[in-house]
Design a protein around this motif. Sequence first.
Motif, PDB file in Angstrom:
ATOM      1  N   PRO A 280       7.684 -10.569  14.184  1.00 13.77           N
ATOM      2  CA  PRO A 280       6.452 -10.032  14.767  1.00 13.77           C
ATOM      3  C   PRO A 280       6.725  -9.396  16.130  1.00 13.77           C
ATOM      4  CG  PRO A 280       6.467 -12.437  14.864  1.00 13.77           C
ATOM      5  CD  PRO A 280       7.768 -12.022  14.253  1.00 13.77           C
TER       6      PRO A 280
ATOM      7  N   PHE B  41      11.050 -10.963   8.437  1.00 11.81           N
ATOM      8  CA  PHE B  41      10.012 -10.334   9.269  1.00 11.81           C
ATOM      9  C   PHE B  41      10.089 -10.841  10.705  1.00 11.81           C
ATOM     10  CE2 PHE B  41       5.614 -11.119  10.905  1.00 11.81           C
ATOM     11  CZ  PHE B  41       5.355  -9.816  11.292  1.00 11.81           C
TER      12      PHE B  41
ATOM     13  N   ALA C 147       0.813  -1.213   0.000  1.00  7.81           N
ATOM     14  CA  ALA C 147       0.000   0.000   0.000  1.00  7.81           C
ATOM     15  C   ALA C 147       0.850   1.268   0.000  1.00  7.81           C
ATOM     16  CB  ALA C 147      -0.933   0.004   1.206  1.00  7.81           C
ATOM     17  N   SER C 148       2.072   1.185   0.494  1.00  2.00           N
ATOM     18  CA  SER C 148       2.926   2.374   0.538  1.00  2.00           C
ATOM     19  C   SER C 148       4.148   2.248  -0.367  1.00  2.00           C
ATOM     20  CB  SER C 148       3.361   2.657   1.973  1.00  2.00           C
ATOM     21  OG  SER C 148       3.729   1.460   2.597  1.00  2.00           O
TER      22      SER C 148
ATOM     23  N   ASP D 200      16.270 -15.451   6.850  1.00  3.15           N
ATOM     24  CA  ASP D 200      14.978 -15.681   6.196  1.00  3.15           C
ATOM     25  C   ASP D 200      15.147 -16.331   4.826  1.00  3.15           C
ATOM     26  OD1 ASP D 200      12.159 -15.404   6.204  1.00  3.15           O
ATOM     27  OD2 ASP D 200      12.302 -13.733   4.807  1.00  3.15           O
TER      28      ASP D 200
ATOM     29  N   ALA E 141       4.407   2.722  -3.464  1.00  2.28           N
ATOM     30  CA  ALA E 141       4.521   3.807  -4.448  1.00  2.28           C
ATOM     31  C   ALA E 141       5.429   4.915  -3.936  1.00  2.28           C
ATOM     32  CB  ALA E 141       3.140   4.381  -4.748  1.00  2.28           C
ATOM     33  N   GLU E 142       5.370   5.183  -2.652  1.00  2.00           N
ATOM     34  CA  GLU E 142       6.175   6.260  -2.078  1.00  2.00           C
ATOM     35  C   GLU E 142       7.550   5.775  -1.620  1.00  2.00           C
ATOM     36  OE1 GLU E 142       3.824   9.373   0.297  1.00  2.00           O
ATOM     37  OE2 GLU E 142       2.686   7.537   0.544  1.00  2.00           O
TER      38      GLU E 142
ATOM     39  N   TYR F 100       2.902   2.638  11.630  1.00  2.00           N
ATOM     40  CA  TYR F 100       3.205   1.889  12.859  1.00  2.00           C
ATOM     41  C   TYR F 100       3.317   0.401  12.568  1.00  2.00           C
ATOM     42  CZ  TYR F 100       2.811  -0.243  17.423  1.00  2.00           C
ATOM     43  OH  TYR F 100       3.057  -1.003  18.543  1.00  2.00           O
TER      44      TYR F 100
ATOM     45  N   SER G 230      17.030 -20.335   6.082  1.00  2.00           N
ATOM     46  CA  SER G 230      17.050 -20.754   7.486  1.00  2.00           C
ATOM     47  C   SER G 230      18.448 -21.111   7.996  1.00  2.00           C
ATOM     48  CB  SER G 230      16.103 -21.949   7.692  1.00  2.00           C
ATOM     49  OG  SER G 230      14.788 -21.541   7.489  1.00  2.00           O
TER      50      SER G 230
ATOM     51  N   THR H 284      17.603 -17.652  12.929  1.00  2.00           N
ATOM     52  CA  THR H 284      18.069 -18.013  11.581  1.00  2.00           C
ATOM     53  C   THR H 284      17.765 -16.871  10.624  1.00  2.00           C
ATOM     54  OG1 THR H 284      15.929 -18.989  11.065  1.00  2.00           O
ATOM     55  CG2 THR H 284      17.616 -20.489  11.909  1.00  2.00           C
TER      56      THR H 284
ATOM     57  N   GLU I 168       0.576   6.361  -8.927  1.00  2.00           N
ATOM     58  CA  GLU I 168       1.208   5.046  -9.095  1.00  2.00           C
ATOM     59  C   GLU I 168       0.239   4.056  -9.737  1.00  2.00           C
ATOM     60  OE1 GLU I 168       0.719   2.118  -7.093  1.00  2.00           O
ATOM     61  OE2 GLU I 168       2.552   0.995  -7.581  1.00  2.00           O
TER      62      GLU I 168
ATOM     63  N   PRO J 206       4.775  -7.575   7.908  1.00  2.00           N
ATOM     64  CA  PRO J 206       4.755  -8.919   7.315  1.00  2.00           C
ATOM     65  C   PRO J 206       4.875  -8.947   5.792  1.00  2.00           C
ATOM     66  CG  PRO J 206       2.806  -8.559   8.697  1.00  2.00           C
ATOM     67  CD  PRO J 206       3.557  -7.279   8.677  1.00  2.00           C
ATOM     68  N   ALA J 207       4.380  -7.900   5.124  1.00  2.00           N
ATOM     69  CA  ALA J 207       4.393  -7.929   3.662  1.00  2.00           C
ATOM     70  C   ALA J 207       5.662  -7.335   3.066  1.00  2.00           C
ATOM     71  CB  ALA J 207       3.172  -7.190   3.124  1.00  2.00           C
ATOM     72  N   ALA J 208       6.624  -6.964   3.903  1.00  2.00           N
ATOM     73  CA  ALA J 208       7.833  -6.307   3.397  1.00  2.00           C
ATOM     74  C   ALA J 208       8.901  -7.264   2.835  1.00  2.00           C
ATOM     75  CB  ALA J 208       8.439  -5.431   4.482  1.00  2.00           C
ATOM     76  N   PRO J 209       9.097  -8.474   3.404  1.00  2.00           N
ATOM     77  CA  PRO J 209      10.210  -9.308   2.948  1.00  2.00           C
ATOM     78  C   PRO J 209      10.296  -9.563   1.431  1.00  2.00           C
ATOM     79  CG  PRO J 209       9.368 -10.179   4.989  1.00  2.00           C
ATOM     80  CD  PRO J 209       8.440  -9.073   4.579  1.00  2.00           C
ATOM     81  N   PRO J 210       9.176  -9.714   0.712  1.00  2.00           N
ATOM     82  CA  PRO J 210       9.331  -9.910  -0.739  1.00  2.00           C
ATOM     83  C   PRO J 210      10.056  -8.745  -1.418  1.00  2.00           C
ATOM     84  CG  PRO J 210       7.111 -10.496  -0.071  1.00  2.00           C
ATOM     85  CD  PRO J 210       7.764  -9.881   1.119  1.00  2.00           C
TER      86      PRO J 210
ATOM     87  N   TYR K 210      -2.122 -14.460   3.712  1.00  2.00           N
ATOM     88  CA  TYR K 210      -0.693 -14.140   3.713  1.00  2.00           C
ATOM     89  C   TYR K 210      -0.208 -13.804   5.125  1.00  2.00           C
ATOM     90  CZ  TYR K 210       3.691 -11.802   2.687  1.00  2.00           C
ATOM     91  OH  TYR K 210       5.008 -11.437   2.683  1.00  2.00           O
TER      92      TYR K 210
ATOM     93  N   GLN L 255       2.523 -15.721   7.487  1.00  2.00           N
ATOM     94  CA  GLN L 255       3.726 -15.030   7.962  1.00  2.00           C
ATOM     95  C   GLN L 255       3.835 -15.098   9.487  1.00  2.00           C
ATOM     96  OE1 GLN L 255       6.385 -14.062   6.899  1.00  2.00           O
ATOM     97  NE2 GLN L 255       6.384 -12.494   5.334  1.00  2.00           N
ATOM     98  N   TYR L 256       2.707 -14.866  10.164  1.00  2.00           N
ATOM     99  CA  TYR L 256       2.742 -14.877  11.623  1.00  2.00           C
ATOM    100  C   TYR L 256       2.984 -16.293  12.155  1.00  2.00           C
ATOM    101  CZ  TYR L 256       1.678  -9.993  12.359  1.00  2.00           C
ATOM    102  OH  TYR L 256       1.784  -8.621  12.411  1.00  2.00           O
TER     103      TYR L 256
END
Lengths: 284, 300
Positions: A122, A120, A60-61, A143, A63-64, A175, A146, A141, B251, A90-94, B60, B64-65
């Motif tokens: 938690p 990631f 979602a972010s 990502d 683009a910026e 956040y 492992s 380990t 975008e 959670p969606a950042a690692p890719p 997803y 992940q969790y």
Amino acid sequence: MKDFDRRWIFLAMGIVVVSLFTLEKPTEMPPSEYVQSYYDTIEALPEGSIVMLSADFDPASAAELLPTYQATIHHLLRRNIRVINVATWPAAPPYTRAGFDEIAPLYGKAYGTDWVELGFIPGDDVAMGSIGQSLRSAYATDDRDSTPIAELPLLDGIQDRMEGIEVLISMSAGYPGILEWIAQVGGRYEVPILTATTAVQTPDLFAYYPTQLSGFAGAATGATQYLQLVTVDMPVAVEGEPETLVDVKVNNQERMLIQAGAHMLILLLILVGNLLYFFTKGSR
Amino acid sequence: MNMLALQAAEVPFFDWTSTNTHLSGWLICFFTLAIFSFLYKDNPFYKIAEHVFVGVGTAYFALQYYNEGIRGPIVEHIDRATNLAPNEFVTLGGVDVDPTVAIGVRLVAAVLGLMLLSRVIKPSGWAPRWPLALMVGIYAAIKMTGETQSKLVQQIQGVVKDGGLTVPDSALAWSDFMAGSGSITQTAAYLTVGKIVLVIGLLATLIHFMFTFKRGAGLNAVSRVGIVTLMLTFGAMFGFTVLGRIALLIERVENVFTFADPNYAVLGESAYLTPPALITAVIILVLVLRKMTGKDVEAT
């Protein structure tokens, strides 16, 4: 005016954005003091330093933040700075995987010695505090495959309490993000912090600069300014060739004009709205 | 129509290893348009996109969790700890501990997690209260210490240090600026004025929130300055929010326009590119939506 259908505003915005998009006119942006500090802090790092790069964003972010993220990876690896990647979203690692897999080979960098991908974690603030206290406890380990982190050569010199890490960089979309890194790590271990943030989060950062934040690239505007600084020595993009960072810069520069046009429309609407309010005030 | 427009020969229809495929192009265009169609009115296309987004996101995130919250820290950790050589230690919270202790700590965490989940079976039971109390206590302590340091102590230090008027050594002299080097925002004079405004704004805003005693005319005037400062702050925040939202819109438009590439043409390089197809799709969508009633949307 009470019966005015707001969908006309959406349509007007769509027309402005699409029509300006077709112009493809890049706009040069002079770097702000904050972006220049972001760039200069990385430039001042000695070769071989270790930096922690935290991906605290999601699609979602992107683009910026993605352009700054890619430019930062280029900047760090080009200067032979080693990178520890972490992520609190959670969606950042890719993005981390894709970014380093694409960029690291350009500079002949190897996984494990020049960069590592811890992935990631938690726990938001608690996880950040845990990373600051002891990276080895926070992650057992990596990502990627492992591998126990004790077997990653890059982490040999890293001690608890962020010792061995020269700078922490957060790509922050909200956040948990830069404000939590400042609270949980910056204030406790006195490691310099840089950040790139979404526009929504940018106003919060001015109060932290320069004492708690060494520099920041705020919003798409900050991203464009930083891209200009990083790509200054890079070869010009070639038509038909795979996309390079220079293409990303040109794309961002083109977005600036569209952004300005959209902002002008909003200003115009605010002005018209206020004028109508004052002119119709007496008749109500 | 959009799908037809994306039947290009040079881009594969589907490939797990690439995001540049016809299928991904179709999905990107369809979901972008479906979400934007809400701006016209609620409709089945939007509902489909919304539900797919929520479903995919939940799947997803759950994975992940599970991966990083259960499999890694508990399953794999215990597995590794049980296979360590004699006299080898495990690092836990920055301290080297015996593997048995490490396993015990992780098991306690797992048991606390299960106690929390027992709320599903018996909501008013005692079991979930213990882990919840522990979480709230630890979180409050961690937040309080970190936030106090960064948002109070260091912020106050930054303002009161030399009366809050220190400018960096790199600030330009006014004469240098007049001679043509650097911009006005880099001059010591500009930075000093900025700092003065900051200190006045800060004090006025604090006074605005002071309700301990009845305010006289003088304090009321200062309070008005505080209100102006707050309004300027909210205005700046609104401006930045708009900036961010417009960036996202640009975008999306850029992403959809990517499929106007000749590679995605139906009949050769110049015919039936995506924009005409997109416009047609939008027109069809509008026509469909105009015929729909609120009940139809509810039914979907």
